[in-house]
Design an enzyme around this catalytic site. Structure first.
Site, PDB file in Angstrom:
ATOM      1  N   PHE A 128       0.883  -1.171   0.000  1.00  0.00           N
ATOM      2  CA  PHE A 128       0.000   0.000   0.000  1.00  0.00           C
ATOM      3  C   PHE A 128       0.918   1.218   0.000  1.00  0.00           C
ATOM      4  O   PHE A 128       1.619   1.458   0.990  1.00  0.00           O
ATOM      5  CB  PHE A 128      -0.836  -0.081   1.281  1.00  0.00           C
ATOM      6  CG  PHE A 128      -1.886   0.963   1.498  1.00  0.00           C
ATOM      7  CD1 PHE A 128      -3.140   0.848   0.898  1.00  0.00           C
ATOM      8  CD2 PHE A 128      -1.666   2.025   2.367  1.00  0.00           C
ATOM      9  CE1 PHE A 128      -4.146   1.776   1.159  1.00  0.00           C
ATOM     10  CE2 PHE A 128      -2.671   2.964   2.628  1.00  0.00           C
ATOM     11  CZ  PHE A 128      -3.917   2.827   2.022  1.00  0.00           C
ATOM     12  N   SER A 137       1.279  12.108   7.350  1.00  0.00           N
ATOM     13  CA  SER A 137       0.006  12.328   8.046  1.00  0.00           C
ATOM     14  C   SER A 137      -0.977  13.119   7.195  1.00  0.00           C
ATOM     15  O   SER A 137      -2.183  12.906   7.264  1.00  0.00           O
ATOM     16  CB  SER A 137       0.247  13.089   9.350  1.00  0.00           C
ATOM     17  OG  SER A 137       0.993  12.290  10.242  1.00  0.00           O
ATOM     18  N   TRP A 161       8.510   4.789   3.302  1.00  0.00           N
ATOM     19  CA  TRP A 161       8.000   3.980   4.418  1.00  0.00           C
ATOM     20  C   TRP A 161       7.028   2.942   3.904  1.00  0.00           C
ATOM     21  O   TRP A 161       6.041   2.627   4.566  1.00  0.00           O
ATOM     22  CB  TRP A 161       7.335   4.845   5.504  1.00  0.00           C
ATOM     23  CG  TRP A 161       8.266   5.810   6.112  1.00  0.00           C
ATOM     24  CD1 TRP A 161       8.239   7.155   5.997  1.00  0.00           C
ATOM     25  CD2 TRP A 161       9.423   5.494   6.910  1.00  0.00           C
ATOM     26  NE1 TRP A 161       9.305   7.711   6.678  1.00  0.00           N
ATOM     27  CE2 TRP A 161      10.035   6.703   7.245  1.00  0.00           C
ATOM     28  CE3 TRP A 161       9.981   4.291   7.372  1.00  0.00           C
ATOM     29  CZ2 TRP A 161      11.193   6.760   8.006  1.00  0.00           C
ATOM     30  CZ3 TRP A 161      11.131   4.354   8.137  1.00  0.00           C
ATOM     31  CH2 TRP A 161      11.711   5.584   8.455  1.00  0.00           C
ATOM     32  N   ARG A 271      10.510 -16.403  39.531  1.00  0.00           N
ATOM     33  CA  ARG A 271      11.704 -15.714  40.036  1.00  0.00           C
ATOM     34  C   ARG A 271      11.505 -15.304  41.490  1.00  0.00           C
ATOM     35  O   ARG A 271      10.477 -14.699  41.827  1.00  0.00           O
ATOM     36  CB  ARG A 271      11.962 -14.482  39.157  1.00  0.00           C
ATOM     37  CG  ARG A 271      12.978 -13.528  39.714  1.00  0.00           C
ATOM     38  CD  ARG A 271      14.290 -13.646  38.960  1.00  0.00           C
ATOM     39  NE  ARG A 271      15.053 -12.425  39.096  1.00  0.00           N
ATOM     40  CZ  ARG A 271      16.075 -12.287  39.932  1.00  0.00           C
ATOM     41  NH1 ARG A 271      16.438 -13.279  40.717  1.00  0.00           N
ATOM     42  NH2 ARG A 271      16.739 -11.150  39.966  1.00  0.00           N
ATOM     43  N   GLU A 367       0.036   3.759   9.747  1.00  0.00           N
ATOM     44  CA  GLU A 367      -1.412   3.799   9.484  1.00  0.00           C
ATOM     45  C   GLU A 367      -2.131   4.883  10.299  1.00  0.00           C
ATOM     46  O   GLU A 367      -3.245   4.694  10.778  1.00  0.00           O
ATOM     47  CB  GLU A 367      -2.047   2.422   9.680  1.00  0.00           C
ATOM     48  CG  GLU A 367      -1.647   1.486   8.551  1.00  0.00           C
ATOM     49  CD  GLU A 367      -2.204   0.086   8.670  1.00  0.00           C
ATOM     50  OE1 GLU A 367      -3.390  -0.045   8.992  1.00  0.00           O
ATOM     51  OE2 GLU A 367      -1.445  -0.857   8.423  1.00  0.00           O
TER      52      GLU A 367
HETATM   53  N1  COS Z   1     -13.952   7.565   5.074  1.00  0.00           N
HETATM   54  C1  COS Z   1     -14.591   8.145   4.007  1.00  0.00           C
HETATM   55  N2  COS Z   1     -14.415   9.446   3.685  1.00  0.00           N
HETATM   56  C2  COS Z   1     -13.589  10.185   4.454  1.00  0.00           C
HETATM   57  C3  COS Z   1     -12.906   9.640   5.564  1.00  0.00           C
HETATM   58  C4  COS Z   1     -13.123   8.275   5.868  1.00  0.00           C
HETATM   59  N3  COS Z   1     -12.511   7.697   6.890  1.00  0.00           N
HETATM   60  N4  COS Z   1     -12.164  10.604   6.149  1.00  0.00           N
HETATM   61  C5  COS Z   1     -12.361  11.718   5.446  1.00  0.00           C
HETATM   62  N5  COS Z   1     -13.235  11.468   4.419  1.00  0.00           N
HETATM   63  C6  COS Z   1     -13.735  12.447   3.446  1.00  0.00           C
HETATM   64  C7  COS Z   1     -14.309  13.643   4.188  1.00  0.00           C
HETATM   65  O1  COS Z   1     -15.670  13.430   4.507  1.00  0.00           O
HETATM   66  C8  COS Z   1     -14.111  14.747   3.201  1.00  0.00           C
HETATM   67  O2  COS Z   1     -15.107  14.687   2.210  1.00  0.00           O
HETATM   68  P1  COS Z   1     -16.194  15.897   2.043  1.00  0.00           P
HETATM   69  O3  COS Z   1     -15.350  17.127   1.816  1.00  0.00           O
HETATM   70  O4  COS Z   1     -16.999  15.483   0.875  1.00  0.00           O
HETATM   71  O5  COS Z   1     -16.920  15.940   3.331  1.00  0.00           O
HETATM   72  C9  COS Z   1     -12.802  14.390   2.519  1.00  0.00           C
HETATM   73  O6  COS Z   1     -12.654  12.981   2.677  1.00  0.00           O
HETATM   74  C10 COS Z   1     -11.612  15.120   3.106  1.00  0.00           C
HETATM   75  O7  COS Z   1     -11.572  14.840   4.494  1.00  0.00           O
HETATM   76  P2  COS Z   1     -10.913  15.813   5.564  1.00  0.00           P
HETATM   77  O8  COS Z   1     -11.358  17.218   5.310  1.00  0.00           O
HETATM   78  O9  COS Z   1     -11.176  15.246   6.921  1.00  0.00           O
HETATM   79  O10 COS Z   1      -9.359  15.678   5.187  1.00  0.00           O
HETATM   80  P3  COS Z   1      -8.062  16.280   5.890  1.00  0.00           P
HETATM   81  O11 COS Z   1      -7.088  16.582   4.830  1.00  0.00           O
HETATM   82  O12 COS Z   1      -8.425  17.348   6.854  1.00  0.00           O
HETATM   83  O13 COS Z   1      -7.401  15.051   6.720  1.00  0.00           O
HETATM   84  C11 COS Z   1      -6.792  13.163   8.014  1.00  0.00           C
HETATM   85  C12 COS Z   1      -7.796  13.981   7.189  1.00  0.00           C
HETATM   86  C13 COS Z   1      -5.736  13.918   8.790  1.00  0.00           C
HETATM   87  C14 COS Z   1      -7.683  12.440   8.987  1.00  0.00           C
HETATM   88  C15 COS Z   1      -6.133  12.168   7.015  1.00  0.00           C
HETATM   89  O14 COS Z   1      -5.237  12.853   6.185  1.00  0.00           O
HETATM   90  C16 COS Z   1      -5.441  10.990   7.673  1.00  0.00           C
HETATM   91  O15 COS Z   1      -6.086  10.004   8.070  1.00  0.00           O
HETATM   92  N6  COS Z   1      -4.092  11.069   7.785  1.00  0.00           N
HETATM   93  C17 COS Z   1      -3.274   9.964   8.255  1.00  0.00           C
HETATM   94  C18 COS Z   1      -2.941   9.115   7.119  1.00  0.00           C
HETATM   95  C19 COS Z   1      -2.254   7.874   7.453  1.00  0.00           C
HETATM   96  O16 COS Z   1      -2.825   7.004   8.065  1.00  0.00           O
HETATM   97  N7  COS Z   1      -0.999   7.790   7.012  1.00  0.00           N
HETATM   98  C20 COS Z   1      -0.248   6.635   7.171  1.00  0.00           C
HETATM   99  C21 COS Z   1      -0.004   6.050   5.831  1.00  0.00           C
HETATM  100  S1  COS Z   1      -0.496   4.417   5.647  1.00  0.00           S
HETATM  101  S2  COS Z   1       0.890   3.401   6.598  1.00  0.00           S
END
Ligand code: COS
Length: 388
Positions: A128, A137, A161, A271, A367
């Site tokens: 992935f 993030s 990563w 122990r 994640e």
């Molecule tokens: N499922 C479905 N849709 C989602 C969702 C989810 N879990 N989370 C967000 N969305 C949708 C939102 O509803 C929004 O859509 P609308 O504008 O139509 O409402 C859109 O996606 C954007 O969401 P949001 O505004 O919350 O996005 P942000 O950029 O503010 O960030 C975070 C969201 C920080 C939560 C996200 O970037 C995240 O999870 N980051 C961590 C990523 C991660 O896990 N990285 C590790 C890599 S994998 S090892």
């Protein structure tokens, strides 16, 4: 191992789950403990092969039969059980699921028919590829691009990563196609491991060795048929996949913590200190009580999130984030206490609790780091309170 199995009878789980754990326990004892870990790539390939050969990977991603759907409780139970015995076996199982997840959840019939039999049998290793040097993030900030060129897309950029990076046959890569700024302009693609234009720029070594790499995409052409879902769906595909797998990260942390407690109980009973077993010292009993409470609290959050998804909740973002955050943070505390109670042996290279101490750390980061889970949880709580 001294284990409390009463959680298997909680109402979140069914008879089929208990039967599966029983079978897996027997399998793990025979097939997981004797893998040579000196060459981590070879060990990971071997574990994927064995997990596929004996049918366990079928649970990591449902196949192309529309009647099949992911069972998050099964995923969690498998990760918990594998993690209790071998961090690398858990990694091999989990990354196969995370890599195939977008295809399983959003792929076309042709994509599913081509790839899922391979990932489920262990014939192809999946990865992935979401994080980038400047956006781990902040997914909406991805800068790898995918430009349409007739019947192909051309990918340029870098991913880092990436678990299974360097050994994967299939990468699901998230790139900017530009339909809109930010989160709405991303798409997901299937890229073969031997695709020209894809190269391993760096292998990354960490405190608990797993196959990891930084990948470079230079003029990397993929067929238009390798787009997963629609253009612009990439962010949603990534988040929906993570909503499934974050709960399972909590489950892996739970498995590590249960092993730490089992090792601690063995130590505390055998122990002697000040003329009596360690287990008679109140200070040690205090640690054991805290460990047991944290483990039950982790398990409740993990199996609540898994059950909610399996019971048909449309979104379990908040529940999955709570399970991942709490279980990974609490497992770190439980394992730290286990190291303390083991004294010098707790930091001896190769001791089970020393290995757990190194294995758990990355789970609070990958994640979605704990800090990101807090953002997700707070947003959800605030939005459900809006207007009240
Ligand atoms: N499922 C479905 N849709 C989602 C969702 C989810 N879990 N989370 C967000 N969305 C949708 C939102 O509803 C929004 O859509 P609308 O504008 O139509 O409402 C859109 O996606 C954007 O969401 P949001 O505004 O919350 O996005 P942000 O950029 O503010 O960030 C975070 C969201 C920080 C939560 C996200 O970037 C995240 O999870 N980051 C961590 C990523 C991660 O896990 N990285 C590790 C890599 S994998 S090892």
């Amino acid at each position: 191992m001294m284990l409390d199995r009463s959680f298997l009878h909680w109402p979140f789980l069914e008879e089929r789950h208990r039967a599966l754990v029983e079978r897996l326990e027997t399998w793990v004892a025979q097939h997981c403990e004797h893998v040579d870990h000196r060459d981590v790539d070879a060990a990971c390939r071997e574990l994927v092969h064995r997990l596929g050969r004996d049918g366990w990977l079928k649970h990591s991603a449902p196949g192309d039969d529309p009647s099949e759907k992911i069972d998050v409780r099964t995923l969690a139970l498998i990760r918990e059980t594998l993690a209790r015995h071998s961090g690398l076996a858990d990694f091999a199982f989990a990354m196969q699921g995370l890599g195939a997840g977008p295809i399983s959840l959003f792929g076309t019939a042709a994509q599913k028919a081509h790839w899922l039999p391979k990932t489920r049998s262990g014939a192809a290793i999946a990865a992935f590829a979401l994080s980038e040097p400047a956006s781990g993030s902040d997914v909406a900030n991805i800068s790898t691009t995918a430009r349409r060129d007739r019947d192909a897309y051309v990918l340029d950029g870098e991913k880092t990563w990436i678990s299974n990076g360097g050994i994967a046959d299939l990468y699901v890569v998230f790139a900017r196609t530009g339909e809109a700024p930010g989160a709405k302009g991303l798409s997901a693609f299937i890229v073969r491991g031997d695709n020209p234009g894809l190269s391993v720029a760096e292998r990354i070594e960490t405190i608990a060795p797993h196959p990891l790499a930084r990948l470079a995409f230079k003029n990397c052409r993929v067929d238009a048929a390798d787009l997963i879902g629609a253009n612009g769906d990439g962010f949603k595909i990534a988040m929906t996949t993570l909503d499934v797998f974050r709960t399972s990260v909590g489950a892996a942390a739970l498995g590590f913590a249960r092993r730490a407690l089992a090792e601690t109980l063995r130590r505390a009973k055998s122990r002697e200190l000040f003329g009596a077993p360690l287990s008679e010292l109140q200070m040690v009993q205090g640690h054991i009580a805290d460990m047991a409470i944290e483990i039950d609290a982790m398990a409740l959050l993990v199996y609540r999130a898994a059950w909610a998804k399996d019971a048909g909740a449309p979104r379990v973002t908040r529940e999955a984030a709570m399970a991942k955050l709490y279980a990974t943070e609490a497992a770190q505390r439980v394992i730290d206490a286990a190291v303390q109670i083991h004294g010098g042996d707790g930091v001896r290279a190769g001791h089970p609790v020393e290995t757990l101490y190194r294995e758990i750390r990355a789970l609070r980061i990958y994640e979605g780091a704990s800090d990101v889970q807090k953002i997700v949880i707070a947003r959800s709580v605030l939005s459900s309170a809006a207007g009240r």
